[in-house]
Design a protein around this motif. Sequence first.
Motif, PDB file in Angstrom:
ATOM      1  N   LYS A 195       0.867  -1.171   0.000  1.00 51.50           N
ATOM      2  CA  LYS A 195       0.000   0.000   0.000  1.00 51.50           C
ATOM      3  C   LYS A 195       0.904   1.221   0.000  1.00 51.50           C
ATOM      4  O   LYS A 195       1.640   1.464   0.965  1.00 51.50           O
ATOM      5  N   ILE A 235       1.817  -4.195   4.125  1.00 47.70           N
ATOM      6  CA  ILE A 235       0.711  -4.437   5.043  1.00 47.70           C
ATOM      7  C   ILE A 235       0.651  -5.933   5.329  1.00 47.70           C
ATOM      8  O   ILE A 235       0.638  -6.750   4.394  1.00 47.70           O
ATOM      9  N   VAL A 242      -1.190  -9.317   6.397  1.00 47.52           N
ATOM     10  CA  VAL A 242      -2.553  -9.831   6.270  1.00 47.52           C
ATOM     11  C   VAL A 242      -2.584 -11.253   6.819  1.00 47.52           C
ATOM     12  O   VAL A 242      -1.737 -12.087   6.464  1.00 47.52           O
ATOM     13  N   PRO A 244     -10.378 -11.478   7.299  1.00 43.81           N
ATOM     14  CA  PRO A 244      -9.014 -10.964   7.121  1.00 43.81           C
ATOM     15  C   PRO A 244      -8.704  -9.825   8.093  1.00 43.81           C
ATOM     16  O   PRO A 244      -9.557  -8.995   8.394  1.00 43.81           O
ATOM     17  N   ARG A 254      -5.816  -6.796   8.679  1.00 40.82           N
ATOM     18  CA  ARG A 254      -4.734  -6.064   8.011  1.00 40.82           C
ATOM     19  C   ARG A 254      -4.100  -5.097   9.008  1.00 40.82           C
ATOM     20  O   ARG A 254      -4.793  -4.328   9.655  1.00 40.82           O
ATOM     21  N   LYS A 255      -2.799  -5.171   9.108  1.00 41.67           N
ATOM     22  CA  LYS A 255      -2.051  -4.271   9.980  1.00 41.67           C
ATOM     23  C   LYS A 255      -0.787  -3.806   9.252  1.00 41.67           C
ATOM     24  O   LYS A 255      -0.115  -4.605   8.599  1.00 41.67           O
ATOM     25  N   SER A 256      -0.484  -2.550   9.394  1.00 50.60           N
ATOM     26  CA  SER A 256       0.727  -2.034   8.766  1.00 50.60           C
ATOM     27  C   SER A 256       1.961  -2.544   9.499  1.00 50.60           C
ATOM     28  O   SER A 256       2.021  -2.528  10.733  1.00 50.60           O
ATOM     29  N   ALA A 285       5.432  -9.355  10.070  1.00 49.05           N
ATOM     30  CA  ALA A 285       4.057  -9.829   9.871  1.00 49.05           C
ATOM     31  C   ALA A 285       3.801 -11.123  10.624  1.00 49.05           C
ATOM     32  O   ALA A 285       2.756 -11.288  11.277  1.00 49.05           O
ATOM     33  N   GLU A 343       1.174 -11.644  13.729  1.00 50.60           N
ATOM     34  CA  GLU A 343       0.092 -12.634  13.690  1.00 50.60           C
ATOM     35  C   GLU A 343       0.104 -13.503  14.939  1.00 50.60           C
ATOM     36  O   GLU A 343      -0.938 -13.743  15.557  1.00 50.60           O
TER      37      GLU A 343
END
Length: 394
Positions: free
Chosen positions: A7, A12, A14, A21, A23-25, A52, A56
């Motif tokens: 993005k 990002i 996922v 879903p 989504r976090k930056s 990421a 998670e």
Amino acid sequence: MAGLVKKRNNYIAVWYENGKPVRKSTRVHVLPTAADGDLNARQLKKLAMQVAETMERAAKGSTTAARALEAVRAAAGAPPCPTLSEYAAQWLRWRNAQPGAERSLSNRQSSISSLSRLCPSLWSQRLDAITPAHAADYVTAALDEVSGSTVERRLADISAMLNRAVAEGIIARNPFRGARVPRWERAGQGDRRREPFTPEDVARMLREFPGEWPDMLRVCLLLGGQRLGDVAGLQWSAIDWDNGLVRVTSQKTNRPMRKPLLTQLRQLLEKRLRSLGSQPGDYVFPYAAWKVAAAGGKTSKLSLEFSELCRAAGIARKVPSSARGSKTHALTDKTFHSLRTTAVTVLLCAGVPAELVQWLVGHDDKLIEREHYFKPNAPAQIAAMQPLVNLLTP
């Protein structure tokens, strides 16, 4: 397993929770920027993937980000997480050995040393204990010392150092990655002069301000110009009535201080204790302490209330809108922190040695007093110049 999407120039993270879903930056760039130091695009993608996956696992409750990294480091036989000072020394040695590094050697060293000078308690923290709140505190302290553009350069150096720590698996995320200099500071328009209150201003505030504010102002000045958070968080248990001391731990630097319980301060506190009744609670100023707690431990709302009172009384003025960029909240040229400038200015103008003023106010460097808090007004300057006038008078 977490995945990545792009993005703009950010990755990002996922993943799926309960079939939906999330989504976090990751706050990791797709293409390298100045804040990424020596990392190339491939290394940034690998870094984003590590971030990421850790996010998670932490989100699903299987572990926290810090514990996940500790487990990885332990399995690899890596030493415990280093402190900021330890890692900074290691990173500077490595970075300064790179080709072409000598061109910005002094700038890098200045950026890193500013952390130890402005945030001494942070300097001894483990890297995994540093949070974005620490980064925000650093930005605030640095803007009192240098321009917004210089703070941005320092942030880029510090962020580059911590990016390497993430790439090495020492920490999960770079806590300085989201730190920003306000737009009006970047444009060089910030009004951070911290002008002191005049004696007339102080008298008017003591006379007209409602509730706990007059007593908070008195306590602030009688403790040497302590910060708003330290005054609002003052507890009765910190007052040593027998030995005539007030124990204050700075919320900004975590520095413990012992302040003398002046006669005027003792009388004020005894009066407050009587007014609060047989069960005074933990805090000297219950309303202020509640307002800070309701804001998640931050003094922003309490500070805004004080600024609004100052504007309503005609003591402070709004910063022109051109200096606020696109921000909608109003700023003032005098805040509660201006009482700190007031204390320093009054003490230095009265001839108190700078070293003693440094101790009374609680600064780590006496240059801070002279360069950023000593703001004598016109009458004080005229009085100081009188010996020169006498010299020229027949």
